[in-house]
Design a protein around this motif. Sequence first.
Motif, short mmCIF file in Angstrom:
data_model
loop_
_atom_site.label_atom_id
_atom_site.label_comp_id
_atom_site.label_asym_id
_atom_site.label_seq_id
_atom_site.Cartn_x
_atom_site.Cartn_y
_atom_site.Cartn_z
N ASP A 146 2.53 27.02 14.23
CA ASP A 146 1.75 25.89 14.85
C ASP A 146 2.31 25.14 16.17
O ASP A 146 3.37 24.95 15.82
CB ASP A 146 1.14 25.03 13.80
N ALA A 148 2.15 22.15 17.17
CA ALA A 148 2.76 20.78 16.74
C ALA A 148 3.92 20.80 16.00
O ALA A 148 4.90 19.76 15.99
CB ALA A 148 1.49 19.91 15.99
N HIS A 176 3.96 30.59 19.03
CA HIS A 176 4.48 29.55 19.25
C HIS A 176 6.26 29.65 19.15
O HIS A 176 6.70 28.72 19.48
CB HIS A 176 4.03 28.38 18.37
#
Length: 209
Positions: A146, A148, A176
Amino acid sequence: MSAPTLTEFVLANTTLTPVPLVPEVVLHSAAEAMDLWELTHHDQPPFWAFPWAGGQALARHLLDNAGLVRDKKVFDLACGSGLVAIAAALAGADSVTANDIDPLALTAVQLNAAANGVAVTVLGDDQLDSDAHGADVVLAGDAFYDAAITALVLPFLLRAAARGALVLLGDPDRAHLPPGRFAAQARYEVPVPMTLESTETRGATVWRV
């Protein structure tokens, strides 16, 4: 949930099963992700209930290259089931700390460590502002799922590497993973649950930060 209830929950919803790429290790694993996720009432999936591809690759690498962790102080970030931490302990680490913010994960790690006959210390709460408690080796399996989370985890890992820790990651080509930042150490084809990954195998790389 109280601690006894957490233990009962994990035991009631999992079966002790060998890890496909790391059959030396058995984990309390679930058969179906979505059903279990609904039962937990958590925002995040039950990462602790499955042997994810990045963790399997990293665990396999540690067991096949035990000198990386033998007699070392090890910190496993976002440990999930504890697979990587358990592999480090089996490979001869002096001490292993498994960190996760999910209390169910910490319960699963304790049960899984006991099932494999190793000692793993569990540590809750967000540790990303720490220095991994001075660990010689810092491990992270499947941490870049993810954007974030990647933004939070990456500074922690870079900081550990900068102070001299060996930092190893297991990643199955997640979107990511920061490109061009790490050195590839090994590549594995990992059997994975079809319900989680929509495929029977995923390639996963062990990276050094």
